[in-house]
Design a protein around this motif. Structure first.
Motif, mmCIF file in Angstrom:
data_model
loop_
_atom_site.group_PDB
_atom_site.id
_atom_site.type_symbol
_atom_site.label_atom_id
_atom_site.label_comp_id
_atom_site.label_asym_id
_atom_site.label_seq_id
_atom_site.Cartn_x
_atom_site.Cartn_y
_atom_site.Cartn_z
ATOM 1 N N VAL A 51 0.850 -1.203 0.000
ATOM 2 C CA VAL A 51 0.000 0.000 0.000
ATOM 3 C C VAL A 51 0.877 1.241 0.000
ATOM 4 C CG1 VAL A 51 -1.802 1.240 1.234
ATOM 5 C CG2 VAL A 51 -1.790 -1.256 1.257
ATOM 6 N N GLU A 52 1.926 1.196 0.832
ATOM 7 C CA GLU A 52 2.813 2.359 0.931
ATOM 8 C C GLU A 52 3.445 2.674 -0.422
ATOM 9 O OE1 GLU A 52 5.270 0.922 4.085
ATOM 10 O OE2 GLU A 52 4.111 1.959 5.645
ATOM 11 N N ALA A 53 3.619 1.639 -1.220
ATOM 12 C CA ALA A 53 4.270 1.818 -2.521
ATOM 13 C C ALA A 53 3.335 2.472 -3.548
ATOM 14 C CB ALA A 53 4.749 0.462 -3.059
ATOM 15 N N LEU A 54 2.046 2.445 -3.288
ATOM 16 C CA LEU A 54 1.102 3.021 -4.247
ATOM 17 C C LEU A 54 1.207 4.538 -4.264
ATOM 18 C CD1 LEU A 54 -2.120 0.947 -3.379
ATOM 19 C CD2 LEU A 54 -0.662 0.674 -5.410
ATOM 20 N N ALA A 55 0.838 5.132 -5.383
ATOM 21 C CA ALA A 55 0.775 6.592 -5.462
ATOM 22 C C ALA A 55 -0.412 7.058 -4.634
ATOM 23 C CB ALA A 55 0.598 7.033 -6.915
ATOM 24 N N ASP A 56 -0.335 8.312 -4.111
ATOM 25 C CA ASP A 56 -1.454 8.856 -3.343
ATOM 26 C C ASP A 56 -2.720 8.900 -4.208
ATOM 27 O OD1 ASP A 56 0.218 9.107 -1.256
ATOM 28 O OD2 ASP A 56 0.249 11.309 -1.204
ATOM 29 N N GLY A 57 -3.801 8.488 -3.638
ATOM 30 C CA GLY A 57 -5.078 8.533 -4.352
ATOM 31 C C GLY A 57 -5.235 7.430 -5.378
ATOM 32 N N ASP A 58 -4.350 6.437 -5.340
ATOM 33 C CA ASP A 58 -4.375 5.373 -6.353
ATOM 34 C C ASP A 58 -5.546 4.416 -6.143
ATOM 35 O OD1 ASP A 58 -3.458 4.327 -8.631
ATOM 36 O OD2 ASP A 58 -1.898 3.061 -7.703
ATOM 37 N N ILE A 59 -5.940 4.239 -4.859
ATOM 38 C CA ILE A 59 -7.080 3.347 -4.577
ATOM 39 C C ILE A 59 -8.356 4.159 -4.748
ATOM 40 C CG2 ILE A 59 -8.200 1.890 -2.831
ATOM 41 C CD1 ILE A 59 -5.443 1.665 -1.461
ATOM 42 N N LEU A 60 -9.286 3.634 -5.557
ATOM 43 C CA LEU A 60 -10.524 4.392 -5.769
ATOM 44 C C LEU A 60 -11.394 4.336 -4.518
ATOM 45 C CD1 LEU A 60 -12.434 5.955 -7.671
ATOM 46 C CD2 LEU A 60 -13.528 3.757 -8.141
ATOM 47 N N LEU A 61 -11.552 3.133 -3.967
ATOM 48 C CA LEU A 61 -12.536 2.969 -2.896
ATOM 49 C C LEU A 61 -11.968 2.128 -1.767
ATOM 50 C CD1 LEU A 61 -15.558 3.179 -1.948
ATOM 51 C CD2 LEU A 61 -15.947 1.034 -3.185
ATOM 52 N N THR A 62 -11.986 2.673 -0.571
ATOM 53 C CA THR A 62 -11.603 1.894 0.602
ATOM 54 C C THR A 62 -12.775 1.829 1.571
ATOM 55 O OG1 THR A 62 -9.274 2.443 0.433
ATOM 56 C CG2 THR A 62 -10.065 1.766 2.609
ATOM 57 N N LEU A 63 -13.153 0.594 1.913
ATOM 58 C CA LEU A 63 -14.161 0.416 2.967
ATOM 59 C C LEU A 63 -13.402 0.152 4.259
ATOM 60 C CD1 LEU A 63 -16.747 -1.978 1.231
ATOM 61 C CD2 LEU A 63 -16.657 0.520 1.180
ATOM 62 N N TRP A 64 -13.584 1.058 5.229
ATOM 63 C CA TRP A 64 -12.865 0.911 6.497
ATOM 64 C C TRP A 64 -13.852 0.462 7.549
ATOM 65 C CZ3 TRP A 64 -7.744 2.336 8.101
ATOM 66 C CH2 TRP A 64 -7.542 2.211 9.483
ATOM 67 N N ASN A 65 -13.633 -0.677 8.125
ATOM 68 C CA ASN A 65 -14.492 -1.059 9.234
ATOM 69 C C ASN A 65 -13.666 -1.151 10.493
ATOM 70 O OD1 ASN A 65 -14.562 -3.962 10.509
ATOM 71 N ND2 ASN A 65 -13.856 -4.263 8.408
ATOM 72 N N GLY A 66 -14.247 -0.645 11.561
ATOM 73 C CA GLY A 66 -13.555 -0.698 12.850
ATOM 74 C C GLY A 66 -13.295 0.680 13.410
ATOM 75 N N SER A 67 -13.201 0.707 14.740
ATOM 76 C CA SER A 67 -12.927 1.956 15.434
ATOM 77 C C SER A 67 -11.414 2.173 15.497
ATOM 78 C CB SER A 67 -13.495 1.879 16.848
ATOM 79 O OG SER A 67 -12.896 0.795 17.531
ATOM 80 N N ILE A 68 -11.026 3.348 15.963
ATOM 81 C CA ILE A 68 -9.592 3.630 16.128
ATOM 82 C C ILE A 68 -9.274 3.438 17.605
ATOM 83 C CG2 ILE A 68 -7.759 5.324 15.769
ATOM 84 C CD1 ILE A 68 -9.245 4.399 13.185
ATOM 85 N N ARG A 69 -8.674 2.252 17.898
ATOM 86 C CA ARG A 69 -8.418 1.883 19.278
ATOM 87 C C ARG A 69 -6.953 2.097 19.657
ATOM 88 N NH1 ARG A 69 -10.423 1.248 24.332
ATOM 89 N NH2 ARG A 69 -8.841 2.880 24.365
ATOM 90 N N ASN A 70 -6.068 1.856 18.660
ATOM 91 C CA ASN A 70 -4.652 1.971 18.995
ATOM 92 C C ASN A 70 -3.908 2.746 17.922
ATOM 93 O OD1 ASN A 70 -3.994 0.228 16.844
ATOM 94 N ND2 ASN A 70 -4.315 -1.570 18.148
ATOM 95 N N GLU A 71 -2.633 2.952 18.158
ATOM 96 C CA GLU A 71 -1.865 3.819 17.261
ATOM 97 C C GLU A 71 -1.659 3.205 15.891
ATOM 98 O OE1 GLU A 71 1.476 5.140 19.548
ATOM 99 O OE2 GLU A 71 0.219 6.656 20.555
ATOM 100 N N GLU A 72 -1.671 1.890 15.854
ATOM 101 C CA GLU A 72 -1.547 1.243 14.543
ATOM 102 C C GLU A 72 -2.795 1.524 13.703
ATOM 103 O OE1 GLU A 72 -2.293 -2.868 14.188
ATOM 104 O OE2 GLU A 72 -0.866 -3.170 12.555
ATOM 105 N N ASN A 73 -3.968 1.443 14.359
ATOM 106 C CA ASN A 73 -5.222 1.768 13.659
ATOM 107 C C ASN A 73 -5.123 3.172 13.070
ATOM 108 O OD1 ASN A 73 -7.257 0.346 16.340
ATOM 109 N ND2 ASN A 73 -6.275 -0.683 14.604
ATOM 110 N N GLU A 74 -4.617 4.089 13.895
ATOM 111 C CA GLU A 74 -4.550 5.483 13.477
ATOM 112 C C GLU A 74 -3.575 5.649 12.309
ATOM 113 O OE1 GLU A 74 -3.288 8.116 16.567
ATOM 114 O OE2 GLU A 74 -4.074 9.892 15.528
#
Lengths: 327, 669
Positions: A51-74
């Motif tokens: 993912v880090e290797a992708l250009a910014d905005g390269d993914i059209l659609l991201t479905l994010w499920n889950g709360s932000i509980r820890n720093e990795e989530n963030e």
């Protein structure tokens, strides 16, 4: 022409949202036909570095499920935000904190103590998890928990919100259809910030039960009164049903089968604080004038935080209970 | 008009209110702070002025609206209750929609309740910031005009209600006069003489009662009570319960043969104050209006034992109807006058005065009935035995009034009432009269002259609060007497004065059900329990609920002239509204967004004005804008957030909170 990229990510949540996506059955083939799955840890083998290797905005659609509980989530939220054109808070945890958000009633220290010291926990040395642990091979680290549970939108900019615990499969299918139609130029995206895959009214809109002018003399838990009148509004029977305050979209699944709505689709359009809304609504229809009588009726709701904020404490005006803030 | 960072141009005007605000709030500092710190919120001008509500103050705002193109106005001054209309009108005159003007209350909510100038100034800034952030979100609203129903409801048929009803009826408009007792007349009908002129109460009252009963514009609803009030100023719908009299009024001629023939005698605790009798079928007096009797079912042989029916047999017109049921009438009225009067203080509560225990201790109302020529003793002043004329009489003032154990307030009529009693006792018995007072209060026209007259007649005045009335004699002189123990504060001595009869000048109390009645009509009571006026000095007969007026002793202790004046005043207020033909309503209304309403019906039972109806066919609730008073109850209750109150949207309220919290840094005092 290469297909647009799709991602799905799972942070602080139970995983039910992922199952709900799979539950759309053969529709999942449309996802495969129209998208290249760039990142979806549950379903395909891709690494964060991809993912880090992708250009910014390269993914059209991201479905994010889950709360932000820890720093990795963030960290992941920031990363996927950067890489995605459209970031969707998918499901109750991402949109409003859901059940993990109830942790916000307690200070972090208490949560950890409870998890590592209860009678059923085998922890003779009274060990607590550490951010960094030295082992013979070197140092290993685990993500640090944040002070409280955050919703996705409290951490990064979110384009759309899709409520539900989990979102109903037919709603997921409809949203996927919509995105595909947008790709084909047959439809337009809703305005940014919109709630998608849900209605604009409340669960009562879809509930077939008969309703009258309400006047409640007692609240009961559902197991205390049986059988329920199959025709009549559940709230009018004294079961605290959250339907009147909960966004429509599930087709009133629970009330249809005789169970009260517990509010997983979150607040209706324009509601600032779901729990406060529901609380004033219930209070308004309590049929009593004497303070003692009112107290007695309210005692019929033994867990007010769970009743009114089960799914949305982290997104409420409170965000968290006072002890959590003191932490 | 140029753009102002995309924000509407706001003008802030800070009032000194003489020294009312300026004494506790640094007005200039608030002005300068608003101009600088709130610039980003849209403030383009901030001014201060000694009296913003004065003409030059208002002109300042009007000039700025015209010359600077202000689109919003915030006046930091008193509470909206006082001057919101003033400043809205000023904006209106300058061409700005009046609802784009907000009042920030820095007097009632800041200067009057704080003493620390530094902290008060900080709070004033926060209040101003709240108002600015809110006003930016305000939307222009248009006033609503609705027609006024020309009929009036008067509740209470005492002298106040009679006066109000006659004033309105004589002007040519319909009045419904509701009285809970069988006859109108109220307390005044029980009195013998009225102070200070000693007019016979019946002589001056009964012609008014008769006129009221006969008036073509007055519909008399006695033995009736209001049970429900819906609607708003100009358009109330009132439900009235007509209790059964058990006779057909259309057949009854008022001959009173039934009353004469009725074999059951009952102590009359209402009209005769417990010292006289009436029958089980009765009218309060021979002068009762209307003339129709009522059957007291709790004491009627037929209702209790199933036999008797003497009244039915004796009635020459067959008017008796034992089957009669209570009836509910619905009437439409534009205005309501509450003249519900007072209750007498219960003298039993002052146990040291012995009323109820010592036979010859009387209350003022008992004494009134005793003096009345048509009363139980035919006007003879006698002891409880009904025969003996007293040789010495003690009259005690302030019973239940001006006493922190009972009521703190002065009942205002008791001094004059006591003087009247002293005069009557002297005149009719020649007895020695002692009058025990704390302070003599005789302030109205010809009152003090009456006091001088009673002084000259030889009544013995003792200044002091009576400690005790007892029958425990200490010597032969006291034997068989009532002994009044009192500190004579003018002499500085304790005295024991033996008398034959004691009259307790009992005070006035709010009606026992004043709170419920107030709730029914949507008005409040003071901490003492009297109905609260809109403004104690400048608007004494209006209430906070438009179209509901109060008059007479329902609003506090008063004598007859003051009650009558208030009855007329309330009538004048009503006529003023009726003759305008329409009333302007605030456009603050609740609206249900139909697409968001799921028809859960939570709101349906909540509206105090019955403005919400459920549309079963579309499964949504709707608000009738003509009935909605903008109270906001349904807005708060709607769980779907589908109801919004114009003028009080979430956006406005949250913006105001944001503003209030803007300046939370505490200052070092």
């Amino acid at each position: 022409m290469s297909k647009p990229k799709f991602a799905m990510y799972w942070s602080g949540s139970c995983g039910g949202c992922e199952i709900a996506v799979i539950n759309i059955h053969e529709k999942i083939l449309d996802v495969d036909a129209n998208f290249e799955v760039a990142f979806w840890p549950v379903a395909v083998d891709a690494k964060v570095k991809d993912v880090e290797a992708l250009a910014d905005g390269d993914i059209l659609l991201t479905l994010w499920n889950g709360s932000i509980r820890n720093e990795e989530n963030e960290h992941m939220a920031h990363l996927l935000r950067r890489k995605s054109k459209l970031l969707v808070a998918f499901g109750s945890c991402a949109t409003e904190g859901c059940v993990p958000g109830l942790a916000n009633l307690s200070p972090l220290s208490e949560i950890i103590d409870t998890a590592y010291t209860t009678l059923t926990t085998d922890n003779p040395n009274n060990i607590r998890p550490q951010h960094v642990t030295k082992v013979p091979e070197g140092e290993i680290s685990i993500p640090v928990l944040k002070d409280r549970v955050y919703t996705l939108a409290q951490v990064v900019d979110v384009d759309y919100f899709m409520p539900g615990c989990p979102p109903e499969s037919h709603q997921i299918a409809a949203v996927i259809d919509l995105v595909i139609q947008v790709l084909q130029g047959k439809a337009e995206l809703p305005p940014k910030g919109a709630v998608i895959g849900a209605g604009s009214s409340t669960v009562c809109e879809d509930c077939p039960r008969k309703r009258n002018v309400k006047s409640i003399k007692a609240f009961h838990r559902i197991q205390e009164i049986a059988p329920l009148d199959p025709e009549l509004c559940i709230l009018e029977q004294g079961i605290p049903c959250n339907g009147p305050a909960t966004r429509s979209g599930c087709n009133a699944r629970c009330p249809r089968v005789g169970a009260q709505c517990i509010g997983c689709y979150g607040p209706a359009e324009g509601v600032v604080d779901y729990g406060a809304r529901l609380l004033t609504a219930f209070a308004s229809v309590i049929d009593a004038n004497e303070p003692e009588e009112i107290e007695r009726i309210l005692d019929g709701i033994p867990d007010p935080a769970g009743q009114f904020y089960r799914f949305n404490l982290a997104d409420s005006l409170f965000r968290a209970g006072a002890p959590a803030f003191k932490n | 008009m140029s753009t102002n960072n995309g924000k509407p141009k706001v003008g802030v005007y800070v009032c000194h209110c003489g020294t009312n605000i300026a004494h506790t709030v640094d007005v200039e500092q608030v002005r300068d702070w608003a101009a600088q710190a709130l610039g980003a919120e849209g403030v383009v001008i901030a001014r201060d002025y000694k009296f913003m509500c004065s003409s030059p103050g208002q002109e300042l705002i009007e000039k700025d609206i015209k010359e600077l193109g202000l689109e919003r106005v915030v006046v930091a001054a008193c509470s909206p209750h006082l001057h919101e209309m003033t400043f809205r009108n000023a904006s209106k005159r300058a061409g700005l929609n009046p609802y784009l003007t907000e009042l920030a209350s820095i007097r009632e909510q800041v200067s009057w309740v704080h003493t620390d100038k530094g902290l008060a100034t900080e709070k004033a800034k926060a209040v101003v910031a709240g108002a600015v952030e809110r006003v930016v979100k305000n939307e222009p609203l248009d006033e609503i005009k609705v027609p006024i129903h020309p009929a009036t409801l008067v509740v209470g048929g005492g002298i106040t209600g009679i006066q109000a009803a006659l004033e309105i009826a004589n002007a040519g408009y319909k009045v419904y006069l509701v009285e809970r007792e069988p006859s109108i007349g109220g307390h005044m009908a029980q009195f013998d003489k009225t102070f200070p002129t000693l007019d016979c109460a019946a002589c001056i009252l009964t012609p008014r009662m008769f006129e009221t009963g006969m008036h073509p514009n007055i519909e008399l609803l006695t033995w009736s009570e209001v049970t429900q009030v819906a609607g708003y100023v100009g358009n109330f719908t009132v439900t009235i319960k007509k209790k059964p009299r058990y006779l057909k009024e259309e057949l009854c001629t008022g001959c009173r043969i039934c009353v004469e023939k009725c074999p059951k005698k009952v102590i009359d605790h209402v009209y005769e104050a417990g010292i006289g009798y009436r029958k089980a079928i009765y009218t309060s007096s021979a002068q009762a209006v209307p003339k129709f009797p009522v059957i007291d079912t709790a004491n009627c042989n037929f209702f209790q034992k199933g036999t008797c029916k003497v009244c039915e047999k004796s009635c020459p017109t067959n008017a008796i109807d034992y089957e009669q049921k209570e009836q509910f009438l619905k009437v439409d009225v534009g205005n309501i006058i509450l003249a519900t009067g007072y209750d007498l203080f219960d003298a039993r509560r002052v146990s040291n005065y012995g009323y109820g225990r010592l036979a010859n201790v009387f209350t003022s109302i008992e004494f009134e009935r005793m003096c009345n020529a048509a009363g139980p003793t035919s006007g003879k002043i006698v002891l409880r035995d009904g025969q003996t004329t007293p040789k010495t009489v003690g009259i005690i003032h302030c019973v239940g009034s001006r006493d922190r154990n009972y009521n703190n307030y002065c009942s205002s009529i008791c001094c004059m009432q006591s003087l009247k009693f002293a005069h009557l006792v002297k005149e009719r018995t020649g007895a020695t009269v002692y009058d025990f007072y704390i302070d003599m209060r005789t302030p109205m026209k010809s009152y003090d002259e009456f006091y001088q007259r009673v002084l000259e007649e030889g009544t013995l005045f003792v200044r002091g609060k009576v400690a005790q009335v007892s029958d425990a004699a200490r010597n032969a002189q006291e034997e068989g007497k009532l002994i009044i123990q009192v500190e004579d504060t003018l002499v500085g001595k304790q005295r024991r004065i033996p008398v034959d009869m004691v009259i307790l000048s009992t005070g006035m109390q709010p009606r026992h059900d004043a709170k419920e009645v107030g709730k029914l009509f949507g008005i409040g009571c003071s901490s003492d329990g009297w109905f609260t006026e809109k403004h104690a000095k400048l608007d004494p007969v209006a209430t906070m609920t438009e179209g509901v007026l109060i008059a007479g002793t329902a609003a506090g202790p008063k004598d007859i002239p003051a009650s009558v004046a208030q009855g007329s005043a309330a009538a004048a207020r009503v006529l003023n509204l009726i003759m305008r033909h329409e009333v302007t309503l605030e456009p603050i209304k609740a609206i249900i967004k139909q697409w968001q309403c799921s028809g859960c019906r939570i709101c349906n039972g909540l509206c105090p004005f019955n403005a919400i109806s459920f549309r079963a066919e579309r499964r949504v609730s709707e608000i009738n804008p003509a009935l909605c008073q903008g109270c906001g109850t349904c807005v708060a209750a709607c769980p779907a957030g589908a109801i919004s109150g114009s003028g009080f949207s979430n956006d406005q309220i949250l913006a105001q909170i944001d503003g209030l919290l803007m300046d939370v840094n505490p200052v070092s005092a």
